[in-house]
Design an enzyme around this catalytic site. Structure first.
Site, PDB file in Angstrom:
ATOM      1  N   GLU A 404       0.829  -1.195   0.000  1.00 50.51           N
ATOM      2  CA  GLU A 404       0.000   0.000   0.000  1.00 50.51           C
ATOM      3  C   GLU A 404       0.866   1.248   0.000  1.00 50.51           C
ATOM      4  OE1 GLU A 404      -3.867  -1.244   2.603  1.00 50.51           O
ATOM      5  OE2 GLU A 404      -2.035  -0.870   3.755  1.00 50.51           O
ATOM      6  N   CYS A 405       0.626   2.160  -0.905  1.00 47.12           N
ATOM      7  CA  CYS A 405       1.210   3.505  -0.913  1.00 47.12           C
ATOM      8  C   CYS A 405       2.740   3.462  -0.812  1.00 47.12           C
ATOM      9  CB  CYS A 405       0.596   4.348   0.194  1.00 47.12           C
ATOM     10  SG  CYS A 405       0.774   6.131  -0.062  1.00 47.12           S
ATOM     11  N   GLY A 406       3.301   3.670   0.378  1.00 49.88           N
ATOM     12  CA  GLY A 406       4.749   3.588   0.529  1.00 49.88           C
ATOM     13  C   GLY A 406       5.292   2.244   0.104  1.00 49.88           C
ATOM     14  N   LEU A 408       4.133   0.488  -2.441  1.00 53.96           N
ATOM     15  CA  LEU A 408       4.249   0.602  -3.897  1.00 53.96           C
ATOM     16  C   LEU A 408       5.545   1.307  -4.265  1.00 53.96           C
ATOM     17  CD1 LEU A 408       3.263   0.771  -6.875  1.00 53.96           C
ATOM     18  CD2 LEU A 408       2.014   2.847  -6.219  1.00 53.96           C
ATOM     19  N   SER A 536      -0.499  -0.671  -4.880  1.00 47.00           N
ATOM     20  CA  SER A 536      -1.237   0.517  -5.318  1.00 47.00           C
ATOM     21  C   SER A 536      -1.034   1.619  -4.296  1.00 47.00           C
ATOM     22  CB  SER A 536      -2.737   0.207  -5.455  1.00 47.00           C
ATOM     23  OG  SER A 536      -3.338   0.109  -4.182  1.00 47.00           O
TER      24      SER A 536
END
Length: 554
Positions: A404-406, A408, A536
């Site tokens: 998730e986020c970081g 990715l 993502s």
């Protein structure tokens, strides 16, 4: 001030529940919330912490406040320093803040279930303190209360303590409180705290505010008790108590040795301010008027099931797999419910550090990378080449990986951290040619997420329909299926962007379709999938819109 006596443990029925709200952001919610947490913990009370909305960082300050209060209590009672180790993710300790979000969780029963599970962790809590999000009535749109602090207060039957920035007003504090109380007559506004006052606690500024609130008692009343809303005091300006900020929010309290020492001093000062200026006994008594039934440990049954349905079909809760969890200063954004639901599904959670672990933990079946601040540690992440190679090999092996986020950003080919570190840094290279760069532009929104057939981690509708050996009553997720997709909810919040992709990628660029919660928003493809790796910018709330059992009805 002499040490406050330690009260006897209260029975679960007298658990105090408080929601800390404000008219807007930057009014002092986090400062007051952390001050109350630390002050009550300094009395020897068992405090559980919650955060309205999807924020991660405030919860880290809550945990630091609990520890600071415990340290102060131990010092006052000559018991030495209490060590409350919050570093072990697998145990999901009670100091980890639980998020309550009426929109992401999808139902009042899911919110109550999360609340009670956290309240009853290990032993029933004496005090539950819930920090609000943004302004008290701010929500996912301009009409409903979904996602608002007020919605959570109503679901829990809990009183709100309104924190008002009084730096440039006096009598208007009462008018502000009255407006917030009458805007939604079903929400309990039980008290007011004035922040950033001028002068002393007995000075003219505080006295004017107190007089204004008390003179409005005929109309400014707590709708739950029909008692006048209380004025609990004013907090003076004090730069020693302010928490430094940066992109994504506040600085983390323990990101360095210097920061830890600074946070300890800040909490010492903050507890002193709370004890000197606020009616803590009155605030505690207000919290004990929470109207929601408080089931005991014996009455507590199930919590929300995970959405999408866990891949394993076994019905036992014994450990069936080992999942490595990235856990350090670079990767630290996890919803407590997500970790709990993984454990409930039979996963053993094994922490490791992309910053300092030379290799992945042995015998793991999957990896989970949460968000955080990889951009602040890009050079260190690049330097740990052995761990990056392990991660790449693990992803290429076809094992399950969720980022998730970081996460990715870490699985990308290259990370450009920004002006302070303009050198392109090599990351894991799972997604070849993918380059992520920090930006001044903030992307932030709630999102409805549709799972597509190209997603290697979550089920599609067809896969869901073909599940066997799963009781329909236990895993009834039909409300989450629209068309050929399973739907869940989450949020995006980041200051980075993908600036380059492989021209002929070997990975999918549409494992999910994302619909931002904006007017007239259309679904857009999102995320990346490589074999059984899915990454993502989204932060998924695993229990969103799932079937739940409401423990308050037990």
């Amino acid at each position: 001030m002499p040490p406050l006596p330690s009260p006897s443990p209260s029975p679960p029925a007298s658990t105090a529940v408080l929601v800390i709200g404000a008219p807007a952001s930057n009014a002092g919610k986090t400062t007051v919330t952390c001050g109350l947490i630390a002050a009550f913990a300094a009395r020897g009370l068992d405090v559980r912490c919650y955060k309205c909305g999807p924020d991660f960082i405030d919860g880290m300050h809550h945990a630091a406040a609990v520890k600071a209060g415990q340290r102060i209590h131990a010092h006052r009672n000559g018991a030495g320093v209490i060590i409350d180790d919050d570093s072990s993710i697998p145990s999901i300790p009670p100091t980890r803040t639980a998020n309550l979000d009426g929109w992401m969780q999808g139902s009042a029963s899911a919110v109550r279930s999360t609340f009670h599970r956290h309240r009853l962790h290990s032993t029933p809590a004496h005090v539950c303190i819930i920090e609000g999000v943004m302004g008290l009535h701010d929500s996912r749109d301009g009409i409903s209360d979904e996602g608002s602090t007020a919605q959570i207060a109503k679901i829990l039957g809990a009183p709100v303590v309104l924190v008002v920035d009084a730096s440039a007003c006096a009598r208007s504090v009462a008018a502000t409180a009255l407006g917030h109380a009458t805007f939604d007559p079903q929400m309990r506004l039980g008290g007011v705290v004035a922040n950033m006052i001028g002068g002393s606690k007995d000075g003219a500024h505080v006295r004017w505010i107190r007089d204004a609130v008390e003179s409005a008692s005929g109309v400014l009343r707590d709708c739950g008790t029909n008692e006048p809303a209380m004025f609990f005091g004013g907090l003076p300006r004090d730069k020693q108590c302010s928490i430094p900020e940066r992109h994504l929010g506040l600085h983390m309290p323990d990101e360095s040795e210097e920061a830890t020492v600074e946070a300890s001093r800040r909490f010492d000062r903050l507890v002193a301010l709370m004890e000197e200026n606020l009616d803590l006994d009155g605030i505690l008594e207000l919290g004990r008027t929470c109207s929601m039934p408080m089931p005991s440990l014996h009455g507590h049954s199930q919590i929300p099931m995970a959405i999408p349905t866990p891949i394993s079909k076994a019905k036992t809760t014994q450990n069936r797999c080992r999942i490595g969890i990235a856990d350090d200063a670079a990767f630290c954004f996890y919803y407590a419910d997500n970790l709990h639901l993984l454990k409930q599904a039979g996963a053993e959670l094994v922490p490791f550090s992309p910053l300092s672990s030379t290799h992945l933990p042995p015998n793991i079946d999957g990896l989970y990378f949460g968000g955080g601040y990889p951009e602040l540690h890009a050079a260190e992440l690049e330097k740990n080449e052995s761990l990056r190679k392990d991660v790449l090999s693990f992803c290429n092996s076809g094992a399950a990986v969720f980022a998730e986020c970081g996460g990715l950003m870490y699985l990308a080919d290259t990370l450009i951290a920004g002006r302070d570190d303009p050198t392109p840094r090599k990351m894991c290279g799972v997604f070849k040619g993918l380059v992520v760069r920090m930006t001044r532009h903030c992307t932030m929104y709630y999102a409805t997420i549709a799972i597509t057939k190209e997603n290697p981690v979550f089920y599609t509708k067809e896969q869901h329909d073909n599940l066997d050996n799963i009781g329909a009553e236990e895993h009834d997720n039909s409300n989450n299926i629209v068309g050929n997709s399973l739907l869940c909810r989450g949020q995006e919040f980041h200051y980075s962007e993908v600036v380059a992709e492989d021209k002929s990628p070997s990975y999918s660029t549409s494992p999910v379709f994302v619909t931002p919660e904006f007017p007239d928003a259309k679904p857009i493809p999102g995320g990346y999938a490589h074999r059984n790796t899915f990454a993502s910018y989204l932060h998924f709330f695993f229990a969103s819109k799932s079937r739940t059992t409401d423990p308050s009805s037990s």
